[in-house]
Structures are given as structure tokens and as C-alpha cells.
Scaffold this motif. Structure first.
Motif, short mmCIF file in Angstrom:
data_model
loop_
_atom_site.label_atom_id
_atom_site.label_comp_id
_atom_site.label_asym_id
_atom_site.label_seq_id
_atom_site.Cartn_x
_atom_site.Cartn_y
_atom_site.Cartn_z
N THR A 9 -27.34 38.82 7.92
CA THR A 9 -28.46 37.93 8.22
C THR A 9 -28.90 38.06 9.67
O THR A 9 -30.10 38.16 9.97
N LEU A 10 -27.92 38.04 10.58
CA LEU A 10 -28.19 38.19 12.00
C LEU A 10 -27.32 39.31 12.56
O LEU A 10 -26.14 39.40 12.21
N SER A 11 -27.89 40.12 13.43
CA SER A 11 -27.15 41.22 14.05
C SER A 11 -26.99 40.95 15.54
O SER A 11 -27.81 40.27 16.16
N SER A 12 -25.93 41.49 16.11
CA SER A 12 -25.73 41.37 17.54
C SER A 12 -26.91 42.00 18.27
O SER A 12 -27.35 43.11 17.95
N GLY A 13 -27.46 41.28 19.23
CA GLY A 13 -28.64 41.75 19.95
C GLY A 13 -29.93 41.16 19.44
O GLY A 13 -30.98 41.32 20.07
N ASP A 14 -29.90 40.48 18.28
CA ASP A 14 -31.08 39.77 17.81
C ASP A 14 -31.39 38.59 18.74
O ASP A 14 -30.49 38.05 19.40
N PHE A 15 -32.65 38.20 18.79
CA PHE A 15 -33.05 36.99 19.50
C PHE A 15 -33.61 36.02 18.47
O PHE A 15 -34.44 36.39 17.65
N VAL A 16 -33.13 34.79 18.51
CA VAL A 16 -33.54 33.80 17.52
C VAL A 16 -34.31 32.67 18.18
O VAL A 16 -34.03 32.27 19.30
#
Length: 225
Positions: A147-154
Motif C-alpha cells: 500500500t505504501l512504499s518507503s520514500g512515498d509522501f502522504v
């Protein structure tokens, strides 16, 4: 994305102005741009962003992104153009903390690290998020894969802390600021919440509800291609 200091310094060199000349031409206080160059001012918004853009012969979006196209002198934006540029953009702060999707990072000083320009129609009209109650934060770790990967910005809606409704939250779990699924455990006494990962290689854990602080619900993901 380059820092404001780097962007301004490069732009001054490109247009052949010093900090005082650019501040004067933009209608800013004499030391305004010098404060940026000396790391005393890391973000600029509102009317000051308009003035800074004018003083640097640019548009607000160019200042925010650090990307400058060649613009003939005759095509430089007017004050009306600059204001119009900002009308469709909201600036969301990124604080000097990181959201862990792994073991967690301790919260540092909650100062504004930078600001992100987002389309107003997306934030306000589509997501229904109030810009002054939202933040953009980086995700570190793999526990929320895929669902979320390291380096994503939320994008976090800090107005929505309702853990009774399913979703992913930024949450202080008593030890660290993490990005997880959070749900109440029915019948627990004292009351507890379950903090869960999407990655099956990571487990879940229970935390007393009284020590949990919900920062807000994750509403949008920005991901590198």
C-alpha cells in the motif's frame, strides 16, 4: 526538490541581481531575501511569495519547484498574473519528522521543513481537506507494502482522527510516529487499540488507547514513478 535557499541563490545569479536589489524590486523588506540565504527563513507563502517571485523575475510555481524556464523580459509576470497563479494552489507543510512504516522514528523538533504546492481542486474540492489542517510527510520502511512504499509522501488530514472508520493513519503509538492501520479492540479493559501493518512479514501490536495520539488520516499518496 531544491531548498528555498538554493533556488533563490541560483535565481539571483541567473538574473544578475543581489539580494537587496531583488527585495527592492519585489517590494519586500530590505533583509528579506538575505534572511533566506542565511537560513533564517526556510519557507515563504502568501503575498510574500508573490513579491519574492516578482523580485526574482519568476512565477510562484517556479520558486516552489526550483525550475525556471527562459522567459523573455516582455513576458515576465505582472502582479495580477502572480496572484492568479496562487489562486489554484494550496501550500501544505512538511514537518521535520518522518513517518515510519517499519520500526519507527522518534519525533524531532516539529518545525516546517518545506512546503508542497498541491492543486486546490484536489485538496479542497475532491478530498474535502482543509489546507490549514493538513500536512505532507515522508514514509520510511516497508511494513505497509504494497500500500505504501518507503520514500512515498502522504497527505495527512489532521481533522480526521476517527479510528472507528477503517483507514491508514499517522499515529503516535507512545514510542514513535508511525503510519499504520489502527482499530479499537472491542471489550478490552483498559481500552486498547490494535496497530497493524499491511506487509504480512510484519506483525501487529496492541497499545493502551490512552497513550495513542492520532495525528490524522492518510488521504493521498505521492510516489516516484
Amino acid at each position: 526538490m531544491a531548498s528555498l535557499k538554493t533556488t533563490v541563490a541560483r535565481r539571483l545569479e541567473e538574473i544578475g541581481k543581489n539580494a537587496f536589489e531583488a527585495a527592492r524590486d519585489g517590494g519586500l523588506e530590505r533583509n528579506f531575501i538575505n534572511d533566506i540565504l542565511n537560513d533564517k527563513k526556510k519557507t515563504v507563502r502568501g503575498d510574500n511569495l508573490n513579491k519574492l517571485a516578482k523580485g526574482l523575475n519568476a512565477t510562484p510555481s517556479q520558486i516552489l519547484t526550483g525550475s525556471f524556464d527562459d522567459m523573455p523580459e516582455a513576458d515576465l509576470p505582472s502582479e495580477t498574473d502572480v496572484s492568479a497563479d496562487l489562486s489554484n494552489v494550496v501550500m501544505l507543510p512538511e514537518y521535520d519528522v518522518r513517518l515510519s512504516a517499519g520500526d519507527g522514528f522518534y519525533v524531532g523538533a516539529e518545525t516546517t521543513k518545506r512546503e508542497w504546492p498541491y492543486p486546490r481542486f484536489l485538496v479542497v474540492d475532491q478530498l474535502g481537506v482543509s489546507p490549514n489542517k493538513a500536512t505532507v510527510q515522508e514514509v520510511i520502511g516497508d511494513s505497509m507494502e504494497p500500500t505504501l512504499s518507503s520514500g512515498d509522501f502522504v497527505l495527512i488530514d489532521m481533522n480526521d482522527t476517527r479510528i472507528g472508520l477503517p483507514g491508514i493513519f499517522a499515529v503516535w503509538d507512545g514510542d514513535a510516529l508511525v503510519c499504520k492501520r489502527v482499530e479499537r479492540i472491542p471489550g478490552s479493559e483498559p481500552r486498547e487499540v490494535r496497530i497493524k501493518s499491511d506487509n504480512p512479514l510484519h506483525g501487529e501490536y496492541r497499545v493502551p488507547e490512552e497513550q495513542v495520539r492520532i495525528i490524522g488520516r492518510i488521504r493521498w499518496i505521492t510516489r516516484r514513478a
